[in-house]
Design a protein around this motif. Structure first.
Motif, mmCIF file in Angstrom:
data_model
loop_
_atom_site.group_PDB
_atom_site.id
_atom_site.type_symbol
_atom_site.label_atom_id
_atom_site.label_comp_id
_atom_site.label_asym_id
_atom_site.label_seq_id
_atom_site.Cartn_x
_atom_site.Cartn_y
_atom_site.Cartn_z
ATOM 1 N N ILE A 276 0.849 -1.191 0.000
ATOM 2 C CA ILE A 276 0.000 0.000 0.000
ATOM 3 C C ILE A 276 0.885 1.241 0.000
ATOM 4 C CG2 ILE A 276 -1.870 1.225 1.191
ATOM 5 C CD1 ILE A 276 -1.106 -2.176 2.451
ATOM 6 N N GLN A 277 0.579 2.162 -0.915
ATOM 7 C CA GLN A 277 1.279 3.443 -0.922
ATOM 8 C C GLN A 277 0.478 4.430 -0.074
ATOM 9 O OE1 GLN A 277 4.270 3.812 -2.214
ATOM 10 N NE2 GLN A 277 4.220 1.705 -3.009
ATOM 11 N N SER A 278 1.155 5.039 0.895
ATOM 12 C CA SER A 278 0.485 5.985 1.788
ATOM 13 C C SER A 278 1.378 7.197 2.002
ATOM 14 C CB SER A 278 0.178 5.329 3.131
ATOM 15 O OG SER A 278 1.372 5.156 3.882
ATOM 16 N N ALA A 279 0.827 8.172 2.728
ATOM 17 C CA ALA A 279 1.603 9.372 3.033
ATOM 18 C C ALA A 279 2.833 9.020 3.864
ATOM 19 C CB ALA A 279 0.731 10.377 3.781
ATOM 20 N N GLU A 280 2.759 7.909 4.581
ATOM 21 C CA GLU A 280 3.895 7.460 5.404
ATOM 22 C C GLU A 280 4.907 6.658 4.592
ATOM 23 O OE1 GLU A 280 0.777 7.300 6.223
ATOM 24 O OE2 GLU A 280 0.583 8.421 8.087
ATOM 25 N N GLY A 281 4.651 6.487 3.310
ATOM 26 C CA GLY A 281 5.512 5.669 2.465
ATOM 27 C C GLY A 281 4.863 4.342 2.139
ATOM 28 N N GLU A 282 5.630 3.383 1.666
ATOM 29 C CA GLU A 282 5.073 2.080 1.302
ATOM 30 C C GLU A 282 4.895 1.209 2.548
ATOM 31 O OE1 GLU A 282 5.755 -0.968 -2.277
ATOM 32 O OE2 GLU A 282 7.409 -0.996 -0.827
#
Length: 407
Positions: free
Chosen positions: A127-133
């Protein structure tokens, strides 16, 4: 009649699919409210619920928070497997503990497409998120009779289990909505006071409450008290047995602090109203825990768990205030700020409310233990009330309208 002998076929009604609310109204407190008291029915909306409650009453809310319990994995073949997180594995003492775990947990889950998940196979989700992968890996640790224990590991390990679910999972909408999760469900399938992660279903009676409603309640000196009962998937479980004796209630975690008990004790001889069936089951369970302790003060935390038939088989002539005080005294003597335990209580016709004088609740499914609970409070009048709601365009189930029912 003992509730064991009740037939679920006596607690059904015809619910057309078009009466099930598939989406919430644009404004929470514009949902319709049916008030039943002393044989009389009145219609209003939730924005005005304070008008139907006495001054100085205590409203008990369940501040559990729905977690994104549905995890979707895709095999290299394209086949999809769904992991539905039900409840912590037995190695954890409670839901709060497991929600704070970092990097790895073991969780009891239902598997959609289990036949496609071969022994020893690991599933991976990125999952790509604001926190990174975020990388999530799932493996079957154990097969139980009615579910699986799944080992979930993720990177970065600094994320808690609750944070990982929030980023990687989906809100578990009730199956009877027959639709996919939409963006607005992330907000609207939570109460505005949701705090403690752990439920796989919302305490839906609270979905109608807004800051404006709370302000009007404060103006009448109607105070809130908060308990936590983490709603399990068993809340959707229909009763398939012919009689209740053959139906096993699902056990759920409850979490109550000393301050809430003091609030309940202070109002035990006044008016306490439960907001939702989960809040009602919690405060009534607290009463029975106190009764057990009055009979055997040296009981352990394991001994005070409330089982399905306890309220019908424990002899009691105890005032609610005395029972709740006994539980508080036990917590204080054991240096316990919070009581974290389980309840399996079944509230059905034959049960007499000990703590609550009424309930605010939605309209429930036919053939459900929630309908039994309603019938325990108002008797056979539930049939007339539900028919009135059907005849007058009330919306049913989780995103639907609701009622205030007085004992």
């Amino acid at each position: 009649m003992h509730p064991k002998d009740l037939s679920i076929s006596d607690f059904t009604y015809e619910l057309p699919d078009d009466r099930i609310a598939k989406h919430p109204l644009p404004e929470r407190d514009k949902s319709k409210l049916l008030v039943f008291k002393s044989g009389k029915t009145v219609e209003d909306v939730y924005a005005n619920i304070a008008d139907h409650l006495p001054e100085d009453a205590l409203l008990v809310f369940n501040n559990t928070k729905v977690v994104e319990a549905r995890l979707m994995f895709q095999k290299s073949t394209g086949a999809q497997i769904e992991v539905f997180c039900l409840e912590p594995d037995d190695r954890y003492p409670d839901i709060t503990t497991v929600m704070l775990q970092q990097g790895k947990v073991y969780y009891k889950c239902l598997i959609g497409g289990a036949s496609k998940w071969k022994h020893g196979m690991k599933l991976e989700k990125r999952i790509q998120s604001a926190e990174g992968e975020i990388v999530l890996v799932a493996a079957i640790a154990e097969r139980l009779s009615d579910c699986f224990v799944i080992e979930l590991e993720w990177q970065p390990v600094e994320l808690s289990f609750a944070e990982m679910l929030h980023l990687a999972g989906m809100i578990p909408l009730p199956p009877y909505l027959h639709r996919d999760v939409e963006e607005k469900d992330k907000e609207r399938y939570q109460t505005i006071y949701a705090k403690n992660d752990g439920s796989v279903a919302a305490p839906t009676a609270g979905l109608h409450f807004t800051n404006k409603v709370f302000e009007r309640l404060r103006n009448k000196n109607i105070q809130p008290a908060y308990v936590t009962l983490h709603v399990g998937a068993g809340t959707f479980k229909p009763v398939k047995a012919a009689t209740m004796d053959e139906h096993e209630m699902h056990a759920e975690f409850i979490d109550v602090n000393q301050e809430t008990l003091r609030q309940l004790i202070a109002k035990a001889e006044a008016i306490i109203v439960a907001v939702g069936t989960t809040s009602l089951r919690t405060i009534e369970s607290l009463y029975w825990m106190g009764v057990k302790l009055l009979q055997q003060p040296s009981l352990s935390i394991e001994d005070i768990v409330i089982h399905q038939w306890d309220p019908y088989e424990i002899k009691d002539d105890v005032a609610p205030k005395a029972a709740l005080q006994a539980l508080l005294d036990w917590m204080v003597s054991n240096d316990m700020q919070r009581l974290v335990t389980k309840t399996q209580i079944l509230i059905a016709p034959g049960y007499d409310l000990r703590v609550a004088k009424g309930i605010i609740t939605n309209f429930h499914q036919p053939n459900s233990t929630l309908l039994l609970l309603v019938a325990a409070i108002i008797g056979d009048e539930w049939k007339n009330i539900y028919q009135h709601a059907l005849d007058n365009d009330f919306r049913f189930l989780s995103y639907g309208d609701g009622c205030l029912l007085w004992k």
